[in-house]
Design an enzyme around this catalytic site. Sequence first.
Site, PDB file in Angstrom:
ATOM      1  N   ALA A  33     -10.451 -39.034  25.816  1.00  0.00           N
ATOM      2  CA  ALA A  33     -11.646 -38.834  26.634  1.00  0.00           C
ATOM      3  C   ALA A  33     -11.537 -37.513  27.381  1.00  0.00           C
ATOM      4  O   ALA A  33     -10.670 -36.694  27.081  1.00  0.00           O
ATOM      5  CB  ALA A  33     -11.811 -39.998  27.607  1.00  0.00           C
ATOM      6  N   ASN A  34     -12.427 -37.271  28.325  1.00  0.00           N
ATOM      7  CA  ASN A  34     -12.364 -36.063  29.160  1.00  0.00           C
ATOM      8  C   ASN A  34     -12.933 -36.383  30.538  1.00  0.00           C
ATOM      9  O   ASN A  34     -13.358 -37.512  30.793  1.00  0.00           O
ATOM     10  CB  ASN A  34     -13.109 -34.907  28.484  1.00  0.00           C
ATOM     11  CG  ASN A  34     -14.562 -35.245  28.244  1.00  0.00           C
ATOM     12  OD1 ASN A  34     -15.349 -35.397  29.178  1.00  0.00           O
ATOM     13  ND2 ASN A  34     -14.943 -35.397  26.972  1.00  0.00           N
ATOM     14  N   ARG A  35     -12.966 -35.386  31.415  1.00  0.00           N
ATOM     15  CA  ARG A  35     -13.288 -35.626  32.825  1.00  0.00           C
ATOM     16  C   ARG A  35     -14.773 -35.651  33.147  1.00  0.00           C
ATOM     17  O   ARG A  35     -15.153 -35.686  34.312  1.00  0.00           O
ATOM     18  CB  ARG A  35     -12.618 -34.552  33.693  1.00  0.00           C
ATOM     19  CG  ARG A  35     -11.113 -34.597  33.647  1.00  0.00           C
ATOM     20  CD  ARG A  35     -10.516 -33.577  34.603  1.00  0.00           C
ATOM     21  NE  ARG A  35      -9.101 -33.373  34.343  1.00  0.00           N
ATOM     22  CZ  ARG A  35      -8.145 -34.210  34.747  1.00  0.00           C
ATOM     23  NH1 ARG A  35      -8.451 -35.284  35.445  1.00  0.00           N
ATOM     24  NH2 ARG A  35      -6.886 -33.959  34.455  1.00  0.00           N
ATOM     25  N   SER A  36     -15.653 -35.587  32.155  1.00  0.00           N
ATOM     26  CA  SER A  36     -17.095 -35.572  32.445  1.00  0.00           C
ATOM     27  C   SER A  36     -17.521 -36.848  33.180  1.00  0.00           C
ATOM     28  O   SER A  36     -17.160 -37.952  32.789  1.00  0.00           O
ATOM     29  CB  SER A  36     -17.878 -35.459  31.133  1.00  0.00           C
ATOM     30  OG  SER A  36     -19.249 -35.664  31.378  1.00  0.00           O
ATOM     31  N   ALA A  99     -20.198 -34.102  27.166  1.00  0.00           N
ATOM     32  CA  ALA A  99     -18.909 -33.493  26.815  1.00  0.00           C
ATOM     33  C   ALA A  99     -18.353 -34.320  25.650  1.00  0.00           C
ATOM     34  O   ALA A  99     -17.556 -35.244  25.843  1.00  0.00           O
ATOM     35  CB  ALA A  99     -17.973 -33.512  28.013  1.00  0.00           C
TER      36      ALA A  99
END
Length: 227
Positions: A33-36, A99
């Site tokens: 995943a990512n920080r969005s 993202a």
Amino acid sequence: RHLVPGRRPLKGRKAIVTSGPTHEPIDPVRYIANRSSGRQGHAIAAALAKLGAEVTLISGPVTIEDPAGVTMVHVETARQMLTAVEHAMPADIAVMVAAVADWRVVHAADNKIKKKPGEGPEPLELEENPDILKAVGHADDRPAIVVGFAAETANVLANAQAKLQRKGADFIVANDVSPDSGVMGGTRNAVRIVSPTGVETWPDLDKQEVAMRLAERIASALVGNEA
Ligand code: CTP
Ligand code: CA
């Protein structure tokens, strides 16, 4: 123009917005995943709806609330997001803010991956996800206005200009997402609007204000200043 209450220049227009991260499963309990946070994308969907558009908001997993006045589609992976976007087409406007994870695990495990003491971890084999913005920007039934974001930590402008070309977008909203900027996951955003006619630098603003300005910009590009 900005301050006329109840002005709905996008009435009768359809918009698709993607927002949030995607989650790409590794096994039943783990993912990439990512920080969005989804804050910027959700705010843009709400702003377009406020200007009268019929908005479908396709979001990856986020903890913020669904905005009022939009049709929500919740997805997990990039491939599910692409399918949802295809289902929501055709549209007049597409704003791809998500993202999207660039890679997914080739073979997500059916069961939780266990440690093998003494052997170290098995490397993850990755493959590239579909590029949703690029697909929309080059679709036969391409929306009249296609907007992308460019999340960068270096060479922001050059990378955004390259993305404008490659993805077939009308505008790229370029933002610096370096850790120091606090943009990823935060409430403020300092962006530059990159189009074939030039670059516009906006001041550091609340994500809600960036959203409202962008919706206004999209409305004037689509229906002109008579609205
Ligand atoms: N995007 C997308 N689908 C992907 C990857 C990106 O729709 N698989 C969209 C994003 O929503 C954003 C734009 O493309 O509007 C740019 O995303 P970004 O991650 O900045 O660019 P990439 O093309 O993925 O290139 P890179 O991450 O290598 O900079
Ligand atoms: Ca990317």
